[in-house]
Design a protein around this motif. Structure first.
Motif, PDB file in Angstrom:
ATOM      1  N   HIS A 122       0.843  -1.192   0.000  1.00  0.00           N
ATOM      2  CA  HIS A 122       0.000   0.000   0.000  1.00  0.00           C
ATOM      3  C   HIS A 122       0.878   1.241   0.000  1.00  0.00           C
ATOM      4  CE1 HIS A 122      -3.518  -2.408   1.127  1.00  0.00           C
ATOM      5  NE2 HIS A 122      -2.719  -3.022   1.967  1.00  0.00           N
ATOM      6  N   PHE A 123       0.429   2.275  -0.673  1.00  0.00           N
ATOM      7  CA  PHE A 123       1.076   3.583  -0.661  1.00  0.00           C
ATOM      8  C   PHE A 123       0.142   4.537   0.058  1.00  0.00           C
ATOM      9  CE2 PHE A 123       1.560   7.801  -2.577  1.00  0.00           C
ATOM     10  CZ  PHE A 123       2.894   8.033  -2.273  1.00  0.00           C
ATOM     11  N   TYR A 124       0.676   5.367   0.940  1.00  0.00           N
ATOM     12  CA  TYR A 124      -0.133   6.296   1.718  1.00  0.00           C
ATOM     13  C   TYR A 124       0.301   7.721   1.442  1.00  0.00           C
ATOM     14  CZ  TYR A 124      -1.033   2.059   4.375  1.00  0.00           C
ATOM     15  OH  TYR A 124      -1.379   0.794   4.742  1.00  0.00           O
ATOM     16  N   ALA A 125      -0.647   8.619   1.349  1.00  0.00           N
ATOM     17  CA  ALA A 125      -0.365  10.051   1.235  1.00  0.00           C
ATOM     18  C   ALA A 125      -1.480  10.792   1.967  1.00  0.00           C
ATOM     19  CB  ALA A 125      -0.321  10.482  -0.227  1.00  0.00           C
ATOM     20  N   GLY A 126      -1.103  11.833   2.650  1.00  0.00           N
ATOM     21  CA  GLY A 126      -2.105  12.586   3.387  1.00  0.00           C
ATOM     22  C   GLY A 126      -1.667  14.013   3.599  1.00  0.00           C
TER      23      GLY A 126
END
Length: 135
Positions: A122-126
């Protein structure tokens, strides 16, 4: 330590009075500053209410941060999440973020990637902001 609780009436999910996903979260946060560096350990136990198919879950993390100026800082976090017995819903992730303050607005952004996951990578960005009132 700052517990967060949600309350709902008994059998509320069956009657449509509450959501089945409501949880009781018992978090623990320990932070220690050393010169311009900050070390943080956080953990939590999460107990779902009104949903017998969901089990007790746990999450633990360790973060290391550094302030660059009075209003700019960066942090790297290693975090795990899983069922309480560490047999299901396992996830280990690393993320990095930066935070900046402009007058009464605090802006932050982070990116991350899972190191291990039961259901693939999974790749996360916030990102987001907070407005400080009454300072």
């Amino acid at each position: 330590m700052y517990p967060q609780l949600e309350f709902a009436p008994a059998h509320g999910a069956e009657k449509g009075l509450s959501e089945a996903g409501q949880t009781i979260v018992l978090p623990l946060l320990v932070a220690r500053e050393f010169h311009a560096f900050t070390f943080v350990f956080n953990g939590e136990l999460e107990k779902p209410l009104h949903d017998p198919s969901r089990e007790l879950a746990s999450g633990f993390g360790f973060a290391f941060g550094r302030s660059f100026t009075r209003k700019v800082a960066a942090m790297i976090e290693l975090r795990t999440e899983s069922s309480i017995d560490f047999q299901r819903d396992r996830l280990v992730l690393v993320n990095a973020g930066i935070i900046d303050g402009v007058r009464n607005v605090v802006v932050y952004a982070n990116i991350g990637h899972s190191v291990f996951s039961d259901d693939g990578g999974h790749f996360y960005a916030g990102g987001g902001f907070k407005v400080v009132i009454g300072r």
